[in-house]
Design a protein around this motif. Structure first.
Motif, short mmCIF file in Angstrom:
data_model
loop_
_atom_site.label_atom_id
_atom_site.label_comp_id
_atom_site.label_asym_id
_atom_site.label_seq_id
_atom_site.Cartn_x
_atom_site.Cartn_y
_atom_site.Cartn_z
N MET A 1 0.84 -1.21 0.00
CA MET A 1 0.00 0.00 0.00
C MET A 1 0.87 1.26 0.00
N LYS A 2 1.97 1.24 0.78
CA LYS A 2 2.86 2.41 0.80
C LYS A 2 3.42 2.65 -0.61
N ILE A 3 3.83 1.58 -1.26
CA ILE A 3 4.43 1.75 -2.60
C ILE A 3 3.38 2.27 -3.58
N SER A 4 2.19 1.66 -3.58
CA SER A 4 1.15 2.12 -4.51
C SER A 4 0.76 3.57 -4.21
N PHE A 5 0.77 3.92 -2.93
CA PHE A 5 0.41 5.29 -2.53
C PHE A 5 1.38 6.29 -3.16
N ILE A 6 2.68 6.05 -3.00
CA ILE A 6 3.65 7.02 -3.51
C ILE A 6 3.67 6.99 -5.05
N ASN A 7 3.36 5.83 -5.63
CA ASN A 7 3.29 5.77 -7.10
C ASN A 7 2.13 6.61 -7.62
N GLU A 8 1.03 6.59 -6.89
CA GLU A 8 -0.10 7.41 -7.32
C GLU A 8 0.22 8.89 -7.16
N ILE A 9 0.87 9.22 -6.05
CA ILE A 9 1.30 10.62 -5.85
C ILE A 9 2.30 11.01 -6.95
N GLY A 10 3.13 10.06 -7.37
CA GLY A 10 4.11 10.31 -8.44
C GLY A 10 3.43 10.77 -9.73
N VAL B 1 8.62 14.05 -6.78
CA VAL B 1 8.06 13.07 -5.84
C VAL B 1 9.09 12.63 -4.79
N THR B 2 10.37 12.69 -5.15
CA THR B 2 11.37 12.28 -4.14
C THR B 2 11.37 13.28 -2.98
N ASP B 3 11.16 14.57 -3.31
CA ASP B 3 11.07 15.58 -2.24
C ASP B 3 9.79 15.38 -1.42
N VAL B 4 8.69 15.06 -2.11
CA VAL B 4 7.43 14.82 -1.38
C VAL B 4 7.62 13.64 -0.43
N ALA B 5 8.25 12.57 -0.94
CA ALA B 5 8.46 11.37 -0.11
C ALA B 5 9.33 11.71 1.10
N THR B 6 10.38 12.52 0.86
CA THR B 6 11.23 12.89 2.00
C THR B 6 10.42 13.69 3.02
N GLY B 7 9.63 14.62 2.49
CA GLY B 7 8.86 15.49 3.37
C GLY B 7 7.84 14.74 4.21
N ILE B 8 7.22 13.73 3.62
CA ILE B 8 6.23 12.99 4.43
C ILE B 8 6.92 11.92 5.28
N GLY B 9 8.01 11.37 4.75
CA GLY B 9 8.70 10.29 5.47
C GLY B 9 9.36 10.75 6.75
N LEU B 10 9.66 12.05 6.84
CA LEU B 10 10.28 12.57 8.06
C LEU B 10 9.30 12.60 9.23
N ASP B 11 8.03 12.45 8.92
CA ASP B 11 7.01 12.33 9.97
C ASP B 11 7.13 10.92 10.55
N SER B 12 7.46 10.85 11.86
CA SER B 12 7.73 9.53 12.42
C SER B 12 6.50 8.63 12.42
N ARG C 1 10.56 4.57 4.74
CA ARG C 1 10.81 3.40 3.90
C ARG C 1 9.57 3.01 3.09
N PHE C 2 9.85 2.36 1.95
CA PHE C 2 8.77 1.94 1.03
C PHE C 2 8.01 3.13 0.47
N LEU C 3 8.69 4.25 0.35
CA LEU C 3 8.07 5.44 -0.24
C LEU C 3 8.88 5.88 -1.45
N LYS C 4 9.35 4.92 -2.24
CA LYS C 4 10.12 5.27 -3.42
C LYS C 4 9.24 4.99 -4.64
N ALA C 5 8.91 6.04 -5.38
CA ALA C 5 8.03 5.85 -6.54
C ALA C 5 8.79 5.12 -7.65
N GLY D 1 7.56 11.47 -11.63
CA GLY D 1 7.55 12.57 -10.67
C GLY D 1 8.92 13.19 -10.44
N ARG D 2 9.83 13.11 -11.41
CA ARG D 2 11.15 13.70 -11.21
C ARG D 2 11.22 15.04 -11.93
N VAL D 3 11.79 16.01 -11.26
CA VAL D 3 11.91 17.35 -11.85
C VAL D 3 13.39 17.68 -11.91
#
Ligand SMILES: NC(=O)c1ccc[n+]([C@@H]2O[C@H](COP(=O)([O-])OP(=O)(O)OC[C@H]3O[C@@H](n4cnc5c(N)ncnc54)[C@H](O)[C@@H]3O)[C@@H](O)[C@H]2O)c1
Length: 433
Positions: free
Chosen positions: A209-218, A228-239, A244-248, A424-426
């Motif tokens: 689910m985590k992978i599909s979630f970030i893929n959809e956000i991608g 999307v890598t910045d989005v993943a970092t930004g949300i992943g820092l929330d404990s 992990r498992f947030l790589k689109a 999702g890469r810029v």
């Protein structure tokens, strides 16, 4: 250890490291022959050294005689395959076969530990299948000890698990199995049989689910020019979320997630419930290859007659497992569209492609560049990331890179003159300053 594949062999070697005596049983005699001569029949880092150590110490042995293995052991681990049936349910025939053989050969009290991933209620069936074949009604306890190891890091995970889950109906049997893991320091959760079975499925479903979630956000990032890598970092820092498992990327595959999600969906249906989240998780994943192919065609036009090179076939790095690998889906889809396909993987099909896979194998990564219209990266093997991309660009007909794992250095590749697409890469002008 009944079943000597990725899980069985790794568990056996882990138990040998903890000073237990292990007999590995398998019906595949070719596999046993290799193992007896110190060779691992699949690619899994670190196993060979331990195999050599424990074969020479005599703490590990191999046999195809399941009856003898059953009679000589106190604890019997079941680590056979549990593939999907066409309706998504789990094919339990290998487990049933093992349980019946245990029943027919039982000669005293045994603890049977199911480590194969199997639906809720399976351990109860195992108990019944054993007793049905066992006229003397000798005592037997069944324990569920699900496995969470990752291929490619199997040995590390077996020796340093995040937790050990032990499901049982009998406290004595549960403690007996927990004692096996005494030397491993991690939380050991004792619970019921059915709970342990469901923990395994829920863990895999959550990760998928985590992978599909970030893929959809991608996909949304592509639409809005957000990285999307910045989005993943930004949300992943929330404990509460974790990084992990947030790589689109191209989506999940492998020997576990697809079949385990199918099985979990089937369990919901059997209970007259609708698995709405799980269906969406699968749907995002099922359409991800299509999404990438659209991106490819937007950049290259019609792929008919074009040469596309696939980098990486394994479903992830450090394994040779290609079960449900996205690379296979990509190869088949591009072949159907009329593309000519080349592929390179450092461990998969080094010598020849399996029958029916429409791809020419390259013996080196550099060959994939020659007259290629696109390089499509599908497994993030380390040597791909550290390759000299700069020197090889001129060998391509069209310098297009589709990075199915968001693993390559987009800024460097763009500076070398490649056209780069990762979901999702810029392109960051800042990074190139
Ligand atoms: N591979 C993983 O990463 C992983 C992780 C966690 C859980 N699991 C689960 O563990 C189980 C095993 O997975 P695997 O990847 O090790 O499978 P695998 O296919 O690599 O190995 C299974 C082995 O069982 C043997 N076998 C089949 N029937 C047998 C029998 N009657 N007697 C003796 N041996 C028999 C096969 O020959 C094979 O060697 C599955 O239920 C899987 O879902 C796998």
């Amino acid at each position: 250890m009944i079943g000597t594949g990725y899980v069985g062999l790794t568990t056996a070697l882990m138990l040998c490291e903890l000073n237990h005596q292990v007999v590995c049983i398998d019906t595949d005699t070719a596999k046993l022959k290799q193992l007896k001569s110190n060779r691992i029949p699949f690619h899994e880092p670190g196993l060979e050294e331990l195999l050599n150590r424990h074969l020479s110490r005599g703490s590990l042995s191999f046999t195809s005689d399941t009856g003898q293995g059953v009679r000589e052991s106190d604890i019997l681990f079941i680590t056979v395959g549990t593939p999907s049936k066409s309706d998504g349910s789990t094919d339990l025939s290998q487990i049933k076969n093992v349980a019946e053989t245990i029943g027919s050969n039982q000669n005293g009290y045994k603890v049977v530990v199911n480590k194969s991933t199997a639906p809720v209620g399976t351990c109860e069936k195992v108990h019944r299948w054993i007793l049905e074949r066992q006229p003397r009604k000798l005592p037997v306890d069944v324990v569920c000890n699900p496995e969470f190891l990752r291929e490619g890091k199997a040995l590390y995970d077996a020796l340093h698990p995040d937790r050990v889950v032990i499901g049982a109906e009998n406290g004595k049997a549960a403690r007996f199995i927990r004692n096996l893991y005494d030397a491993i320091s991690c939380p050991k959760m004792m619970t019921g049989l059915r709970t342990a079975e469901l923990i395994k499925y829920s863990a895999n479903a959550f990760l998928a689910m985590k992978i599909s979630f970030i893929n959809e956000i991608g996909r949304l990032c592509d639409a809005h020019g957000v990285d999307v890598t910045d989005v993943a970092t930004g949300i992943g820092l929330d404990s509460r979320i974790g990084s992990r498992f947030l790589k689109a990327g191209i989506g999940w595959g492998g020997s576990c997630f697809p079949k385990d999600l199918a099985s979990l969906v089937h369990m919901f249906e059997q209970a007259d419930l609708s698995p709405r989240i799980l269906e969406a998780v699968r749907q995002v994943n099922d359409t991800q290859v299509e999404y990438y192919l659209r991106q490819l065609e937007e950049r290259l036009g019609d792929v008919r007659g074009k040469t596309i090179s696939i980098l990486g076939i394994a479903f992830k790095p450090d394994t040779d497992d290609i079960r449900e690998a996205p690379a296979i889906k990509v190869i088949q889809a591009l072949h159907k569209k009329g593309a000519f396909l080349k592929a390179y993987d450092p461990v998969v099909f080094i010598h020849r492609a399996p029958t029916g896979l429409p791809v020419t194998l390259c013996s080196e990564m550099s060959e994939t560049f020659e007259d290629s219209d696109c390089i499509f990266l599908l497994t993030e093997w380390k040597n791909f990331l550290h390759f000299d991309w700069k020197s090889h660009r001129h060998r391509m007909r069209t310098p297009l890179i589709i990075d199915g794992r968001n693993a390559l250095d987009q800024n460097a590749l763009t500076q070398y003159g490649y056209i780069y697409y990762g979901i999702g890469r810029v392109y960051s002008k800042l990074a190139s300053l």
